[in-house]
Structure formats: structure tokens, C-alpha cells
Design a protein around this motif. Sequence first.
Motif, mmCIF file in Angstrom:
data_model
loop_
_atom_site.group_PDB
_atom_site.id
_atom_site.type_symbol
_atom_site.label_atom_id
_atom_site.label_comp_id
_atom_site.label_asym_id
_atom_site.label_seq_id
_atom_site.Cartn_x
_atom_site.Cartn_y
_atom_site.Cartn_z
ATOM 1 N N LEU B 34 0.932 -1.243 0.204
ATOM 2 C CA LEU B 34 0.155 -0.133 -0.078
ATOM 3 C C LEU B 34 1.015 1.306 0.063
ATOM 4 O O LEU B 34 0.448 2.259 -0.739
ATOM 5 C CB LEU B 34 -0.810 0.099 1.268
ATOM 6 N N ARG B 35 2.041 1.193 0.966
ATOM 7 C CA ARG B 35 2.744 2.604 1.051
ATOM 8 C C ARG B 35 3.652 2.453 -0.617
ATOM 9 O O ARG B 35 4.028 3.817 -0.566
ATOM 10 C CB ARG B 35 3.738 2.435 2.106
ATOM 11 N N MET B 36 4.347 1.616 -0.931
ATOM 12 C CA MET B 36 5.125 1.580 -2.179
ATOM 13 C C MET B 36 4.317 1.678 -3.299
ATOM 14 O O MET B 36 4.905 1.846 -4.481
ATOM 15 C CB MET B 36 5.885 0.432 -1.954
ATOM 16 N N GLY B 37 2.760 1.553 -3.391
ATOM 17 C CA GLY B 37 2.241 1.532 -4.629
ATOM 18 C C GLY B 37 2.380 0.398 -5.413
ATOM 19 O O GLY B 37 2.295 0.612 -6.802
ATOM 20 N N ARG B 38 3.017 -0.717 -5.082
ATOM 21 C CA ARG B 38 3.179 -1.958 -5.692
ATOM 22 C C ARG B 38 2.124 -3.034 -5.847
ATOM 23 O O ARG B 38 1.625 -3.151 -4.807
ATOM 24 C CB ARG B 38 4.549 -2.465 -5.189
ATOM 25 N N PRO B 39 1.997 -3.570 -6.965
ATOM 26 C CA PRO B 39 0.835 -4.673 -6.852
ATOM 27 C C PRO B 39 1.446 -5.755 -5.878
ATOM 28 O O PRO B 39 2.713 -5.925 -5.690
ATOM 29 C CB PRO B 39 0.838 -5.147 -8.097
ATOM 30 N N LEU B 40 0.405 -6.563 -5.217
ATOM 31 C CA LEU B 40 0.842 -7.363 -4.247
ATOM 32 C C LEU B 40 0.568 -8.808 -4.911
ATOM 33 O O LEU B 40 -0.651 -9.083 -5.262
ATOM 34 C CB LEU B 40 0.164 -7.279 -2.876
ATOM 35 N N PHE B 41 1.318 -9.836 -5.027
ATOM 36 C CA PHE B 41 1.134 -11.029 -5.630
ATOM 37 C C PHE B 41 1.131 -12.312 -4.649
ATOM 38 O O PHE B 41 1.866 -12.358 -4.006
ATOM 39 C CB PHE B 41 2.268 -11.173 -6.725
ATOM 40 N N LEU B 42 -0.121 -12.613 -4.433
ATOM 41 C CA LEU B 42 -0.397 -13.765 -3.596
ATOM 42 C C LEU B 42 -0.486 -15.017 -3.972
ATOM 43 O O LEU B 42 -1.242 -15.314 -4.981
ATOM 44 C CB LEU B 42 -1.654 -13.491 -2.747
ATOM 45 N N GLU B 43 0.464 -15.912 -3.714
ATOM 46 C CA GLU B 43 0.497 -17.273 -4.068
ATOM 47 C C GLU B 43 -0.086 -18.250 -2.788
ATOM 48 O O GLU B 43 0.454 -17.805 -1.659
ATOM 49 C CB GLU B 43 1.828 -17.900 -4.568
ATOM 50 N N GLY B 44 -0.536 -19.241 -3.117
ATOM 51 C CA GLY B 44 -0.904 -20.333 -1.978
ATOM 52 C C GLY B 44 -1.961 -21.255 -2.515
ATOM 53 O O GLY B 44 -2.567 -21.118 -3.573
ATOM 54 N N GLU B 164 -7.952 3.533 -31.501
ATOM 55 C CA GLU B 164 -8.908 4.199 -32.281
ATOM 56 C C GLU B 164 -9.225 5.715 -31.118
ATOM 57 O O GLU B 164 -9.513 6.429 -31.557
ATOM 58 C CB GLU B 164 -10.168 3.836 -32.523
ATOM 59 N N PHE B 165 -8.656 5.645 -29.946
ATOM 60 C CA PHE B 165 -9.149 6.620 -29.024
ATOM 61 C C PHE B 165 -7.911 7.176 -28.149
ATOM 62 O O PHE B 165 -7.901 8.572 -28.170
ATOM 63 C CB PHE B 165 -9.845 5.686 -28.037
ATOM 64 N N GLY B 166 -6.861 6.492 -27.991
ATOM 65 C CA GLY B 166 -5.742 7.296 -27.456
ATOM 66 C C GLY B 166 -5.236 6.417 -26.036
ATOM 67 O O GLY B 166 -5.756 5.267 -25.886
ATOM 68 N N THR B 167 -4.605 6.898 -25.556
ATOM 69 C CA THR B 167 -4.043 6.406 -24.155
ATOM 70 C C THR B 167 -4.701 6.766 -23.089
ATOM 71 O O THR B 167 -4.962 8.143 -22.914
ATOM 72 C CB THR B 167 -2.384 6.847 -23.766
ATOM 73 N N ILE B 168 -5.111 5.898 -22.260
ATOM 74 C CA ILE B 168 -5.727 6.184 -20.805
ATOM 75 C C ILE B 168 -4.872 5.715 -19.831
ATOM 76 O O ILE B 168 -4.452 4.525 -19.683
ATOM 77 C CB ILE B 168 -7.063 5.217 -20.690
ATOM 78 N N ARG B 169 -4.641 6.907 -19.013
ATOM 79 C CA ARG B 169 -3.627 6.598 -17.799
ATOM 80 C C ARG B 169 -4.474 6.912 -16.443
ATOM 81 O O ARG B 169 -5.165 7.750 -16.282
ATOM 82 C CB ARG B 169 -2.593 7.594 -18.061
ATOM 83 N N ALA B 170 -4.197 6.085 -15.512
ATOM 84 C CA ALA B 170 -4.710 6.348 -14.307
ATOM 85 C C ALA B 170 -3.904 7.675 -13.626
ATOM 86 O O ALA B 170 -2.730 7.635 -13.551
ATOM 87 C CB ALA B 170 -4.390 5.107 -13.310
ATOM 88 N N ASP B 171 -4.813 8.571 -13.113
ATOM 89 C CA ASP B 171 -4.304 9.425 -12.204
ATOM 90 C C ASP B 171 -3.439 8.856 -10.943
ATOM 91 O O ASP B 171 -2.754 9.506 -10.598
ATOM 92 C CB ASP B 171 -5.380 10.586 -11.899
ATOM 93 N N SER B 172 -4.482 8.177 -10.232
ATOM 94 C CA SER B 172 -3.763 7.533 -9.000
ATOM 95 C C SER B 172 -4.111 6.018 -9.136
ATOM 96 O O SER B 172 -5.259 5.514 -9.647
ATOM 97 C CB SER B 172 -4.756 7.838 -7.713
ATOM 98 N N PRO B 173 -2.794 5.374 -9.336
ATOM 99 C CA PRO B 173 -2.744 3.845 -9.502
ATOM 100 C C PRO B 173 -3.698 3.011 -8.684
ATOM 101 O O PRO B 173 -3.940 3.580 -7.505
ATOM 102 C CB PRO B 173 -1.418 3.506 -9.399
ATOM 103 N N PRO B 174 -4.545 2.001 -9.114
ATOM 104 C CA PRO B 174 -5.244 1.248 -8.186
ATOM 105 C C PRO B 174 -4.665 0.524 -7.163
ATOM 106 O O PRO B 174 -3.313 0.169 -7.600
ATOM 107 C CB PRO B 174 -6.174 0.474 -9.214
ATOM 108 N N ILE B 175 -5.143 -0.239 -6.254
ATOM 109 C CA ILE B 175 -4.493 -1.035 -5.203
ATOM 110 C C ILE B 175 -4.565 -2.468 -6.028
ATOM 111 O O ILE B 175 -5.826 -2.874 -6.072
ATOM 112 C CB ILE B 175 -5.095 -1.072 -3.929
ATOM 113 N N VAL B 176 -3.383 -3.015 -6.479
ATOM 114 C CA VAL B 176 -3.621 -4.092 -7.211
ATOM 115 C C VAL B 176 -3.212 -5.462 -6.292
ATOM 116 O O VAL B 176 -2.272 -5.364 -5.691
ATOM 117 C CB VAL B 176 -2.772 -4.148 -8.505
ATOM 118 N N LEU B 177 -4.249 -6.470 -6.506
ATOM 119 C CA LEU B 177 -3.723 -7.593 -5.719
ATOM 120 C C LEU B 177 -3.944 -8.700 -6.780
ATOM 121 O O LEU B 177 -4.952 -8.869 -7.409
ATOM 122 C CB LEU B 177 -4.745 -8.010 -4.512
ATOM 123 N N ILE B 178 -2.773 -9.413 -7.053
ATOM 124 C CA ILE B 178 -2.752 -10.704 -8.041
ATOM 125 C C ILE B 178 -2.804 -12.177 -7.108
ATOM 126 O O ILE B 178 -2.136 -12.173 -6.308
ATOM 127 C CB ILE B 178 -1.566 -10.749 -8.816
#
Lengths: 384, 303
Positions: B34-44, B164-178
Motif C-alpha cells: 500500500l505504501r510503495m504503490g506496488r501490486p501484491l502477488f499472493l500465491e498459495g 482508435e481513442f488514445g492512451t488512458i492513464r490512471a491519475d492514481s494507480p489502483p491497489i492491485v492484488l494478484i
Amino acid sequence: MMAAPCLPRAAAPLVAFAELLRQSEFPISSEQVTDFLKAVALLGPRSMDHLFDAARATFGPSPDRRQEFALLFRRHFYGEVDGPDDGVKGGMARRGDADDAVARRARDVRREKGGTLSSADEVLAARDWDDDDEGRGALSRFRRLLGRSLPVRASFRTVPARARGQLDLRRSLRTLVRTDGDIPRPRLKRRKRVQRNLLLLIDISGSMKLYTADYLKVAHAIVQGADRAEVFTLGTRLTRITAALRPASPIQALERVSHCVADWDGGTRIGSSLGALVATPRFAAFARGAAILILSDGLERGSHEEMERAIRQLARRAFRLTLATPLAADPQFQPETAALRGILPVLDDLIDGSSISSLTRFILALGAPGAVARNKGKREQCDR
Amino acid sequence: MTSLPSSIDETLALLGSAGYVADRPLATVLFLALRMGRPLFLEGEAGVGKTEIAKVLAGALGRRLIRLQCYEGLDVASAVYEWNYAAQMMAIRLGEAAGETDRDRLEADVFSERYLLKRPLLQALEPDTAGPPVLLIDELDRTDEAFEAFLLEVLSDFQVTVPEFGTIRADSPPIVLITSNRTREIHDALKRRCLYHWVDYPDAERELAIVKARLPNAPAELTREIVAFVQAIRKQDLFKAPGVAETLDWASALVELDAVALDPAVVSDTLGVLLKYQDDIQTMQGSAVKAMLDAVQAELKAA
């Protein structure tokens, strides 16, 4: 000229740990090292546990190497060499004999890189590898042919088709929009064909010692040439060696394999090793719909019922199950042991596994038109 | 909207407030992600609570949860965007009927945001009043390498290009969990972009806390016995050991049956809730259940 930025003193041991991991063949990128430093800064750190958690989160050792990772951490930050596991890090698993063996082998490799010592396993690894150009050429050909020789299945991913496909409504409509509503011809799609999983299980017990090096050479070629292959060794335990076989250089790959397998030339517990394979969901899932090739003489030291049970479970999941045994090279060979007789009804093929050429010939014929699992119906009857 | 936790303890409390009993290593890696803005990859293994972490996090932070369930054959059209062709066709015909002759204007109109069907990845890049959403990319190991390679770009730059539309960029990146059940190895290139955590089966103490948190009405004695029995069953040589999800399902089933303690008959009758393979059920049926139950109850009495 701009001077290279100087690393803060406090960061030096952290970066040195990343270097130690690289030396031990953990794939660590510069980005991960930067993340590690950031994570440590975020956590304080207030204890060694914080350092360990930050390292584990950013370097992400795979579950197979978590103990080795913990061992290297302790060695680097606590200066432990071979001391008893006194539980300094509460969450760490205790080291077993196998981990000590792994660490010893890792040390041997490092020393060897310095030119002082070769480990016994490396002697094994180098045994037959360099002096057989002809064999290498044959394996190289095998690897090239493998991609188009393995059995295939229909994937759920679709690709454009020229004819005899289903209507691809999405692409057809896209064309329609681009041509202002005039559609020159409908676009078609078909399900992509992908290689079936290939699962190779290599018996590395003492009775198979003569053949182990050849089998590993074939396994290396398979991992290099097939899209989806997994290789395990069976001895007194089950060891997954697919990752170790990834380097393109066969010598390097075999060297890695020799480091990660702890039960070379020992006893045979095929039943319990295969039991461990089917009991691990991610491995069992790989076996589903796979062509499974067991390279073993089938001489089980443990309970043959256990082996039969495990092989029946594998057979239920397999697309095709084959036992390659060097004993079958003898024209008079008859499966006479209780274990072999027990598994015979569920096997699709029992083939000669005494040479590289017989194995590669068989594998290359796996995907040939008309090559079907002969015992599939029989297997289902057995299950019932 | 709740602000992001500022310490590991706060992270633990945040998850706890939503009924998720996490261990400290998981709270640490989540805090770092959350603090580093990195995706979190969870395996198990399946059923250890990987997906639940994302749901709980979204609920606790008051963010929108966007879930992308992976499967073989998942492509950009299902994961990122698709044009609404039917609506575009209608717009072209209506334009023609109204005498619209400016081809450029017509094209700009039909390839506008109005006709863009946003799939989960694109939705996750959009601004949200409640704050960046939680994007759950579930069971990544089910998809193929081609999609994994596509994800590399999305997770690195948090942007998507629609030709056909252009590049869509996130203003604030989502919190990503994989999440991944590790039925196959995920490529190192993707793992390097994420923080990593292996979610293991919980120990007895944590599993007890989980059951108590999720089923507060279950009798205390029954809960203790359930957890001890599940812990013991995981040590058996089974095709698929029960996960936390199965423990909770089994506890719910026993509560529904008004059981106050485990006995061999009730365990045998409900074993299908805990074990999902016939081989495993056969292994455990009958005397094996009784022996294990006796051992578990003796151990609990001695404790």
C-alpha cells in the motif's frame, strides 16, 4: 564527468545480501534491490524481523526455496554458518538435513567458482556431458522437432481462421464499422491448438544409475523444446527440477539439477514420491490431460500397493501414461514383479527406456495422427 | 473512505475490523504494498484466503472492488475494453439517414468514449470519488503467457492504449492484488514488478481466531474441536487438504445441524463439506475418523 553515486554505509549490507542471493542463483533484479531498500526504510527497521519480512516481500523467493532463502538471510545478517537452528526468526521453518545438504552444495559451487573445489554432484553432472557430440546433435534435432511433434488440444483462446471456422462476430462487426456498414466477407475464428502438458518423472535410484544422465539430457531437451513441460525426480523423495533445467546450456542445467536433488542413487520409493505428486494440487493439476512419461525400472522398495494406487490416480488424470523401463530392451522381458503387474492395466505404453534414441523416437511419435491412448477405455473400467 | 494504514499494526487492525485475521508477515507485506504503490502477488493453495484479502481490503478502505477472474483464453476484449459495435452501427445508419456526410466527424463520433465498453482493467484506471479502487486479478495461473505479458505494461505504467481513442492513464494507480494457486509458474518479469507473499494454511491459533471472528455464534467447544480436527486432517496424506474456506463451511454446517461437539457420526455425515475428493473421503471414512477424533479430543483435554 559525473561521479558515481555513493551508497550510504547503512545500505551496504542490504545490497550485499541481494548480491549473495544472486550468487545463489535467485533471480534478483536491480528494481527489486531498490524496492528492498525502500521497504526497509518504510519499516524502520525496528527489528531483524522487519528486515526479513522486507526481504521476503520484495525478493519473493518461491516456496521451494523459502528455507534456502531463510538460511542465507541468517548466514548474512546473523553470521551463522552451520550452527543449530535456535529459532532466532520465529516464523522461519526449521532446517532439515536436506537444507543443510543444499547449503553445503551451494558452498561447494561458490568455492568451485573460485577454482578450489568441485562437488561430488558436479562430478556426476560432468560425467557424460562433454564427450558425446553425436548425442548432443541428436538431442538438438530432437529439441527442434519436439514443438510440432507433441500431442495438442484445443485451447479456449481463438485465432482468426481462413476457412471452416465459426463466425467471429467481434471482428466481423469491427470490419463493418470501418467500412461504413459494408461487409466484404464475414470473419471466421477457430480454437487455437496448444501443446498438451508433458510430465516427465525420472527414477534416480541406485538401480537406474546407468541411465540417469541420459534421462536428464532428454529432460533438458524437453524443457527447452516443449511449451509446457514439468520434470520431477523420484528417489526416496519427489523433487521438481523443471526450473533447474531452464538454462539453455545443458552443462549449466545439469549442474543446477545436481544441486537441487538430494537423493541421487539411493533407494526407490516410487509409490510415496508419486503419492506426494498427486497429493499436491498444483502438481496434480498439471497432470490433468498431460502425456505422462515415467522413466523407471519399476523396482519398488516400498509398498507396491502404494505405487499402484498413485499410478492409478495419475492414470485417471493423464491423456496418455507411459512407463519407459530399461528392462524392456531385453526381448525376453516380461513384467513379473507385483508392482509392474499391478500397474500394467492402466498403462497406455510400456516401452524400452534403455537409450536416448528409443526415448526420443517414442516422444516424437506421441503427437502423430492416430497415436491415441490405447488403454483409456480399459483404465476407466479399472476405475469403476 | 478510510485512509491507508500508516503502520503494520494499523494494517492488522484494519483487516481485523473487517473480520480477516491476518498474521504479521501478511500485514507487513500488505502495508508495504500500500505504501510503495506496488501490486501484491499472493500465491498459495486453493482456499487459504487469498481472494478474501482483496475483498476485505476494499471493504475496510471503502474502495470499489474490481475483480478480473482469469481463465484460459482471456483476451484484451474481455479484460480491457471492447467497442459497442451494435451501437456504433446504429449511429452510422442514423447519421446516414440524417444526411451526415462528414466522414471524419462520423468516425470521431463512433470511436468516442460513449461507445467504449470498459472491462475490469480499464475500469480500474478510472478516477473514483472513493479513491483508487482495489483491482483483484484472480487466479492468474489460469490464463496464458500472452495475457501475462500484456499485464506487464498495465502494471508498470498503469496505462492502456486504445488505438482508435488514445492512451488512458490512471491519475492514481489502483491497489492491485494478484492471486495464483501456482498450478504453473508465473514469469519472473511479472513477479519482479510486485511484492510477493506465500499465503500458507493458518496455524491452530490463527484458524481458531478466524472461525471465532466469522462464526461468533458457534459453541466454543465445537469451534476448538473443529479447528483441532482440521489441523490434524491436513497432516494426512490427502489429495487436497481442506483450506480455511472449507473449515468455515464445515463449522457453519455443524452449527446449522445444532452440533455442540464432534462425534464420529456427525463427522462422517458432513465429511463432504470438508473434503472435496472421493478418494480423500474414502480414506477418512469409518475407523480413521474415529481414531483421529479420539486423538484430537484427548489432546484438547490434556491441553
